[in-house]
Design a protein around this motif. Structure first.
Motif, short mmCIF file in Angstrom:
data_model
loop_
_atom_site.label_atom_id
_atom_site.label_comp_id
_atom_site.label_asym_id
_atom_site.label_seq_id
_atom_site.Cartn_x
_atom_site.Cartn_y
_atom_site.Cartn_z
N THR A 23 -18.99 5.47 -50.45
CA THR A 23 -17.63 6.01 -50.53
C THR A 23 -17.31 6.85 -49.30
N ALA A 24 -18.28 7.66 -48.88
CA ALA A 24 -18.07 8.50 -47.69
C ALA A 24 -17.83 7.65 -46.45
N VAL A 25 -18.55 6.53 -46.33
CA VAL A 25 -18.37 5.64 -45.17
C VAL A 25 -16.94 5.12 -45.11
N VAL A 26 -16.40 4.69 -46.25
CA VAL A 26 -15.04 4.16 -46.28
C VAL A 26 -14.03 5.26 -45.99
N VAL A 27 -14.22 6.42 -46.59
CA VAL A 27 -13.29 7.54 -46.39
C VAL A 27 -13.25 7.96 -44.93
N VAL A 28 -14.42 8.07 -44.31
CA VAL A 28 -14.48 8.46 -42.90
C VAL A 28 -13.80 7.41 -42.03
N PHE A 31 -9.87 7.88 -42.70
CA PHE A 31 -9.19 9.14 -42.41
C PHE A 31 -9.69 9.85 -41.16
N VAL A 32 -10.89 9.53 -40.70
CA VAL A 32 -11.41 10.14 -39.48
C VAL A 32 -11.28 9.19 -38.30
N LEU A 33 -11.70 7.94 -38.49
CA LEU A 33 -11.61 6.96 -37.41
C LEU A 33 -10.23 6.33 -37.30
N GLY A 34 -9.38 6.55 -38.30
CA GLY A 34 -7.97 6.17 -38.18
C GLY A 34 -7.60 4.79 -38.65
N TYR A 35 -8.45 4.13 -39.44
CA TYR A 35 -8.11 2.80 -39.96
C TYR A 35 -7.37 2.94 -41.29
N ARG A 36 -6.18 3.54 -41.21
CA ARG A 36 -5.37 3.79 -42.40
C ARG A 36 -4.80 2.49 -42.94
N GLN A 37 -4.61 2.45 -44.25
CA GLN A 37 -4.10 1.26 -44.91
C GLN A 37 -2.58 1.31 -44.99
N PRO A 38 -1.90 0.21 -44.69
CA PRO A 38 -0.44 0.20 -44.78
C PRO A 38 0.07 0.36 -46.20
N TRP A 46 -10.37 1.17 -52.15
CA TRP A 46 -11.65 0.87 -51.50
C TRP A 46 -12.71 1.95 -51.74
N PRO A 47 -12.42 3.25 -51.57
CA PRO A 47 -13.46 4.26 -51.84
C PRO A 47 -13.90 4.30 -53.30
N VAL A 48 -12.96 4.14 -54.23
CA VAL A 48 -13.32 4.19 -55.65
C VAL A 48 -14.26 3.06 -56.01
N ASN A 49 -14.01 1.86 -55.50
CA ASN A 49 -14.91 0.74 -55.78
C ASN A 49 -16.27 0.92 -55.14
N ALA A 50 -16.31 1.64 -54.03
CA ALA A 50 -17.60 1.90 -53.39
C ALA A 50 -18.49 2.80 -54.23
N LEU A 51 -17.89 3.58 -55.15
CA LEU A 51 -18.68 4.46 -56.01
C LEU A 51 -19.70 3.69 -56.84
#
Length: 234
Positions: A23-28, A31-38, A46-51
């Motif tokens: 989840t942390a990988v997807v969030v980073v 929101f950090v690397l800037g690959y925001r979803q339209p 995506w982060p919730v499913n990674a849990l």
């Protein structure tokens, strides 16, 4: 009193760590690397499913989610074409997000207030899971409808019942069957959310629910029923 074996406790901690790290990988990345979803709900999907899917969800995000971001499109052009199976999997992830958040909402309420039904904590939990999943599904659809000016509560609920309720129900019934088996047969009602084994059982149940919901999701996809906005708005 049933004692959980140490190997199971250690395995549970390891699986929980992998899920949280995924989840942390997807969030980073978002929101950090800037690959925001339209489509903004995807930034939760995506982060919730990674849990519970762990690295599998990260791979799915990298293959199907990241290429939808404006940053990726600026660098690579149009996103790769999605197959029927890919579209079905992404829609199943939407359903799984509703159900996962339903669990995360219902569990602390059930055990925090000591709720019981028919002498067990399982039944109020599964009822709460289902109601929570439906509420999250309606909220998601309400949010995605906002961009088209469609914020009419009744219309949103009608779309949810027509397009999402089937998959959510199948998911929840599969999860219920798994939890009942674990709760009554294998752990003799000793499972509590203050231990890692409880959450390992929940993770496994969510995976089972995901695969159970996939066939009806495929059916809806083949019929052209869109459960959510999945890609760049046109």
């Amino acid at each position: 009193m049933f004692v959980q074996p140490m190997w199971l406790v250690m395995l549970s901690w390891a699986v929980l760590f992998v899920g949280l790290a995924s989840t942390a990988v997807v969030v980073v990345d978002q929101f950090v690397l800037g690959y925001r979803q339209p489509v903004k709900v995807m930034e939760m999907v995506w982060p919730v499913n990674a849990l519970y899917l762990g690295p599998a969800a990260v791979l799915g995000y990298r293959k199907w989610g990241r290429p939808q971001s404006p940053r990726w499109l600026d660098r690579h052009g149009s996103p790769p074409r999605r197959s029927l199976n890919a579209r079905t999997t992404i829609k199943a992830c939407h359903c799984a997000t509703h159900c996962t958040l339903g669990v995360l909402i219902a569990t602390p309420v059930t055990y925090g207030f000591g709720l019981e039904m028919f002498g067990s904590t399982l039944w109020p939990e599964v009822v709460g899971d289902y109601v929570g999943a439906a509420a999250v599904g309606v909220a998601f659809r309400y949010y995605t409808e906002a961009r088209t000016g469609g914020r009419r509560a009744w219309a949103v609920m009608r779309k949810f019942f027509m397009r999402d309720l089937l998959t959510v129900s199948v998911f929840e019934f599969a999860l219920l069957g798994w939890l009942a088996l674990m709760h009554f047969v294998f752990f003799h009602e000793t499972l509590r959310p203050n231990g890692p084994v409880f959450w390992l059982i929940i993770q496994a149940g969510l995976i089972i629910g995901f695969f159970a919901a996939w066939p009806p999701t495929l059916l809806l996809t083949r019929r052209g029923v869109e459960t959510e906005l999945l890609s760049t708005p046109q």
